[in-house]
Design a protein around this motif. Sequence first.
Motif, short mmCIF file in Angstrom:
data_model
loop_
_atom_site.label_atom_id
_atom_site.label_comp_id
_atom_site.label_asym_id
_atom_site.label_seq_id
_atom_site.Cartn_x
_atom_site.Cartn_y
_atom_site.Cartn_z
N THR A 215 2.03 7.03 -4.60
CA THR A 215 1.84 8.00 -3.14
C THR A 215 1.28 6.30 -2.16
O THR A 215 1.96 7.08 -1.35
CB THR A 215 0.75 8.41 -3.02
OG1 THR A 215 0.76 9.82 -4.55
CG2 THR A 215 -0.11 9.41 -2.33
N GLN A 216 0.75 5.23 -2.37
CA GLN A 216 0.40 4.17 -1.87
C GLN A 216 1.73 3.58 -1.27
O GLN A 216 1.70 3.55 0.12
CB GLN A 216 -0.31 3.52 -2.38
CG GLN A 216 -2.02 3.49 -2.66
CD GLN A 216 -2.51 3.16 -1.29
OE1 GLN A 216 -3.09 4.49 -1.30
NE2 GLN A 216 -3.25 2.33 -1.13
N LEU A 217 2.92 3.80 -1.70
CA LEU A 217 4.04 2.84 -1.50
C LEU A 217 4.63 3.69 -0.71
O LEU A 217 5.64 3.31 0.56
CB LEU A 217 4.83 2.44 -3.06
CG LEU A 217 4.72 0.93 -3.80
CD1 LEU A 217 5.31 1.19 -5.21
CD2 LEU A 217 3.75 0.12 -2.91
N ALA A 218 4.62 4.82 -1.01
CA ALA A 218 5.35 5.62 -0.26
C ALA A 218 5.12 6.10 1.01
O ALA A 218 5.49 6.38 2.44
CB ALA A 218 5.86 6.95 -0.92
N ASN A 219 4.07 6.25 1.14
CA ASN A 219 2.75 7.09 2.39
C ASN A 219 2.28 5.87 3.18
O ASN A 219 2.57 6.24 4.11
CB ASN A 219 1.65 7.71 2.08
CG ASN A 219 2.41 9.19 1.52
OD1 ASN A 219 3.48 9.36 1.78
ND2 ASN A 219 1.90 9.88 0.36
N LEU A 223 0.91 -4.20 4.36
CA LEU A 223 0.33 -4.96 5.65
C LEU A 223 -0.42 -4.51 6.19
O LEU A 223 -1.67 -5.01 5.91
CB LEU A 223 1.59 -5.81 6.87
CG LEU A 223 1.65 -7.29 7.39
CD1 LEU A 223 0.57 -7.53 6.12
CD2 LEU A 223 2.21 -7.24 8.59
N THR A 224 -0.61 -3.73 6.82
CA THR A 224 -1.88 -2.68 7.79
C THR A 224 -2.36 -1.89 6.80
O THR A 224 -3.35 -2.17 7.46
CB THR A 224 -1.08 -2.38 9.22
OG1 THR A 224 -0.05 -1.22 8.68
CG2 THR A 224 -0.03 -3.49 9.93
N LYS A 225 -1.68 -1.46 5.95
CA LYS A 225 -2.90 0.02 5.09
C LYS A 225 -2.58 0.75 6.09
O LYS A 225 -3.97 2.11 5.48
CB LYS A 225 -4.38 -0.86 4.66
CG LYS A 225 -4.09 -2.33 3.53
CD LYS A 225 -2.87 -1.81 2.33
CE LYS A 225 -2.68 -2.95 1.70
NZ LYS A 225 -2.11 -3.89 0.80
N ALA A 231 4.98 9.09 6.66
CA ALA A 231 3.47 9.44 6.54
C ALA A 231 3.45 10.58 7.03
O ALA A 231 2.82 10.93 7.68
CB ALA A 231 2.59 8.72 5.51
N PHE A 232 3.06 9.12 8.49
CA PHE A 232 3.19 9.36 10.27
C PHE A 232 3.52 10.47 10.71
O PHE A 232 2.38 11.62 11.57
CB PHE A 232 2.80 8.77 11.02
CG PHE A 232 2.61 9.02 12.48
CD1 PHE A 232 1.29 8.94 13.04
CD2 PHE A 232 3.93 9.13 13.51
CE1 PHE A 232 1.53 8.88 14.28
CE2 PHE A 232 3.29 9.01 14.67
CZ PHE A 232 2.07 8.96 14.91
#
Length: 380
Positions: A215-219, A223-225, A231-232
């Motif tokens: 989910t982290q990788l997808a959304n 670099l900036t978190k 996702a935006f």
Amino acid sequence: MLHLPTLIIVSIVMNILLGFLMLVIYRLRQQQRCFVYWSVACFVFAGAAVTASLRALIDAPLLTVYFADLLIILAPLIAVAGLREYLHYTRSFLYLRALWVCCAILLAPLHGEPLLAQLVTSIVLAGSFGYATLLLVKVPTRSVLPKLVLALLFGAHALIMIIQSSLLFTSVREGPLPSFAPLLEWILVNHLLLTTATAMVFPLLVFVSSENRLTQLANYDDLTKLFNRRAFYQQAEDHFSLSEVEENDFSALMLDLDHFKTINDQYGHAAGDACLRWVARQIRSQLREQDVAARVGGEEFAIALPGTDERAAIAIADRLLEAIGGEPFEYQGKPIHLTVSIGVIHRKTRHEALQALLIDADTALYTAKKQGRNQVVLAS
């Protein structure tokens, strides 16, 4: 009351099946070694249950007491080694192996004293399960339920082993007490159930943690978190649609770091990455909980401001301009002066879709660039 021999047989069969299941998962999940450890732990526990059960059939204390107790100690140690492997700890099995060797030496003269040997085993198990509970606190996962369940299982197991140790200590000191027999049998039942349940939760812990990582990788931008472009648009579209339904204000900002290519050329790409991370932190510091910020390009950021009118949007943009350009960013002791250009848009009746709103914000951004940069421009 559960029939103990049946429970032992079921527990042995379940742990063997779980051991094979862990091996299958190991082959399927890019060969994560933690599953090998947990598989071996299941097989070792099944072997321990078999050898310990033989006490009722044969008189061979070297096998049914000494070897069985060593296997009973080894199973949770291997499970803990699997947790350490999952957490990427170095030399995850070295210290645990040393502990097991010490236990083997300590138990060697006690195979003729089953109560004393069981007391030593219970103390080691209590320590192993307690350590595993503490180790789980360090597991990096946003979904706390699997971690909490596993920690509760290990914690309950540690508590049960402490109770068993106290009962066995009393029995060793005063001799076997018949009144303790039902309680010790109850502890054995719970030991079997908790061990099997713990083995079943291990894969769930890894799967949930891996799902969070995906989910982290997808959304999120690595670099900036901040949110990434995909996702935006998902998040901002939801807020945009809701603002239309509820007839609330909605604004957006498009922000671009000025002269970013020059920064990369002069200080290097590592410095450029550090600048982007710093800008992202400044953006987060100026926004509210409901605002949505993302890195949508190399040095370009987008910010959705639900429930924000034109004046408030300009005020937020001005604060960002000051936060980023007000003082230099230091990289390896060198000051780097950063500025940004910002385009601001407040939703008008012509903005029937989010994309149209962002196009106008982008146009205002490039107007700010053409007018000399380091400024805020409101879209007409």
